[in-house]
Design a protein around this motif. Structure first.
Motif, short mmCIF file in Angstrom:
data_model
loop_
_atom_site.label_atom_id
_atom_site.label_comp_id
_atom_site.label_asym_id
_atom_site.label_seq_id
_atom_site.Cartn_x
_atom_site.Cartn_y
_atom_site.Cartn_z
N GLY A 60 50.69 22.64 22.22
CA GLY A 60 51.49 22.20 21.10
C GLY A 60 52.57 21.23 21.55
N ALA A 61 52.16 20.20 22.28
CA ALA A 61 53.13 19.34 22.96
C ALA A 61 54.08 18.65 22.01
N GLY A 62 53.60 18.23 20.83
CA GLY A 62 54.47 17.50 19.91
C GLY A 62 54.85 16.17 20.50
N GLY A 63 56.09 16.02 20.94
CA GLY A 63 56.53 14.78 21.57
C GLY A 63 56.17 14.71 23.04
N PRO A 64 56.54 13.59 23.68
CA PRO A 64 56.08 13.36 25.06
C PRO A 64 56.96 13.93 26.15
N SER A 65 58.15 14.43 25.84
CA SER A 65 59.12 14.67 26.90
C SER A 65 58.70 15.78 27.87
N VAL A 66 58.13 16.87 27.36
CA VAL A 66 57.75 17.95 28.27
C VAL A 66 56.55 17.56 29.12
N PRO A 67 55.46 16.99 28.53
CA PRO A 67 54.36 16.55 29.40
C PRO A 67 54.82 15.57 30.48
N GLU A 68 55.71 14.66 30.13
CA GLU A 68 56.17 13.69 31.12
C GLU A 68 57.01 14.37 32.21
N GLY A 69 57.85 15.34 31.81
CA GLY A 69 58.63 16.06 32.81
C GLY A 69 57.75 16.86 33.75
N LEU A 70 56.70 17.48 33.20
CA LEU A 70 55.76 18.21 34.04
C LEU A 70 55.03 17.26 34.98
N ALA A 71 54.63 16.09 34.47
CA ALA A 71 53.91 15.12 35.30
C ALA A 71 54.77 14.66 36.47
N GLU A 72 56.08 14.49 36.24
CA GLU A 72 56.97 14.11 37.34
C GLU A 72 56.97 15.16 38.44
N ARG A 73 56.83 16.42 38.06
CA ARG A 73 56.90 17.50 39.03
C ARG A 73 55.58 17.69 39.78
N VAL A 74 54.44 17.53 39.10
CA VAL A 74 53.17 17.78 39.77
C VAL A 74 52.67 16.56 40.53
N GLY A 75 53.17 15.37 40.18
CA GLY A 75 52.84 14.16 40.92
C GLY A 75 51.41 13.71 40.76
N PRO A 76 51.03 12.69 41.49
CA PRO A 76 49.70 12.10 41.31
C PRO A 76 48.54 13.00 41.71
N THR A 77 48.81 14.04 42.49
CA THR A 77 47.74 14.96 42.87
C THR A 77 47.60 16.13 41.91
N GLY A 78 48.50 16.23 40.93
CA GLY A 78 48.41 17.29 39.94
C GLY A 78 47.86 16.78 38.63
N GLN A 79 47.90 17.64 37.62
CA GLN A 79 47.40 17.25 36.30
C GLN A 79 48.17 18.02 35.23
N VAL A 80 48.43 17.33 34.13
CA VAL A 80 49.01 17.94 32.95
C VAL A 80 48.09 17.67 31.77
N ILE A 81 47.61 18.73 31.15
CA ILE A 81 46.82 18.59 29.92
C ILE A 81 47.74 18.97 28.76
N ALA A 82 47.98 18.01 27.87
CA ALA A 82 48.87 18.20 26.72
C ALA A 82 48.01 18.27 25.46
N THR A 83 48.12 19.37 24.73
CA THR A 83 47.28 19.55 23.54
C THR A 83 48.15 19.77 22.31
N ASP A 84 47.60 19.39 21.17
CA ASP A 84 48.26 19.62 19.88
C ASP A 84 47.21 19.36 18.81
N ILE A 85 47.47 19.87 17.62
CA ILE A 85 46.57 19.54 16.52
C ILE A 85 46.78 18.11 16.03
N ASP A 86 47.95 17.53 16.33
CA ASP A 86 48.24 16.15 15.99
C ASP A 86 48.90 15.52 17.21
N VAL A 87 48.19 14.63 17.88
CA VAL A 87 48.69 14.08 19.14
C VAL A 87 49.32 12.71 18.97
N SER A 88 49.66 12.33 17.73
CA SER A 88 50.13 10.98 17.48
C SER A 88 51.46 10.67 18.15
N TRP A 89 52.27 11.70 18.45
CA TRP A 89 53.56 11.47 19.09
C TRP A 89 53.52 11.73 20.59
#
Length: 277
Positions: A60-89
């Motif tokens: 239920g990511a909603g906006g981008p801030s949490v996925p982006e914060g997680l991506a900063e922490r896991v770096g290029p060798t990690g992965q963040v899958i962000a899901t929502d019923i509406d991914v427009s934001w």
């Protein structure tokens, strides 16, 4: 979904989703929510040791801030899958083999979890709005690796129901009455206004280990003012149609909010985290 008082349910009234991501106010709300709650969320994420090379599912990511914060922490060798019923934001990073964030349209209570396992599964201000919360929780736990962390953060409007805890005058009384109408609309659509306080027990009952929790309660933040104005505009027609407020009352309230002199609060956000054995 990421709604303060999301999205994991369907974005229509039949399925209980009150705050529609398709409305223009949703982007304003997501920005205010990020300002209010990202520091608390990432305090927990960092405490859990989420770092390079790890895989995270943001539900239920909603906006981008949490996925982006997680991506900063896991770096290029990690992965963040962000899901929502509406991914427009929800934005993605650059496409290609080095992509860290993958965005998927997904209903957490109805669709199979994305391919795991995950080191962290996180949902903020989501499950309180999901009609089948128990099934959503089961699927999130299923997606964890052994030793992986589940971090759930949800509002509990029943613990602190007032928009203006210091109800010192007519402006504050009107604000609190309109907030009461908002809570009634949420309850009519299946929201559990006391869900946040149940999270530690639910995690223990699910068999998870090392259960802990705390609460965060913003008061008098400028972001609370931005969030309130956007939220009221988003639900205005429904408040009036339900007979919970008049257009004149809503205009008065929005005028009071615009002065910046109301000490506005949010419902307490309870964060609970636990580890899969």
């Amino acid at each position: 979904m990421d709604s303060a008082d999301g999205g994991a349910g369907r974005p229509d009234e039949d399925q209980g989703y009150l705050l529609d991501n398709r409305q223009t106010e949703a982007g304003i709300r997501f920005g205010a929510l990020a300002e209010l709650f990202d520091p608390s969320t990432f305090r927990h994420v960092d405490r859990l040791g989420i770092g390079p090379g790890m895989r995270c599912w943001e539900v239920g990511a909603g906006g981008p801030s949490v996925p982006e914060g997680l991506a900063e922490r896991v770096g290029p060798t990690g992965q963040v899958i962000a899901t929502d019923i509406d991914v427009s934001w929800t934005r993605t990073t650059a496409s290609g083999p080095d992509r860290v964030i993958e965005v998927r349209r997904h209903d957490v209570a109805a669709d199979p979890p994305p391919p795991g396992p995950f080191d962290l599964v996180h949902a903020r201000l989501v499950l309180v709005h999901v009609p089948d919360r128990a099934e959503a929780l089961r699927r999130m736990i299923q997606a964890l690796r052994p030793g992986g962390w589940l971090l759930l953060e949800d509002a509990d409007p029943g613990l602190q129901p007032l928009l203006c805890p210091d109800e010192s005058g007519p402006e504050q009384r009107l604000a609190n009455r309109l907030r009461s109408g908002f809570r009634e609309l949420m309850a009519r659509r299946g929201a559990d206004l006391a869900y946040g306080r149940t999270l530690p027990r639910l995690l223990r009952e699910a068999g998870l280990d090392d259960v802990c929790a705390d609460a965060y309660f913003p008061v008098a933040s400028p972001a609370c003012t931005v969030l309130e104005a956007a939220t009221v505009r988003q639900i205005r027609a429904r408040l009036v149609a339900a007979g919970l407020a008049t257009d004149e009352e809503i205009d008065q309230h929005l005028g009071h909010v615009a002065t910046g002199r109301l000490d506005l609060a949010t419902a307490p956000m309870i964060s609970a985290w636990a580890r899969r054995p």
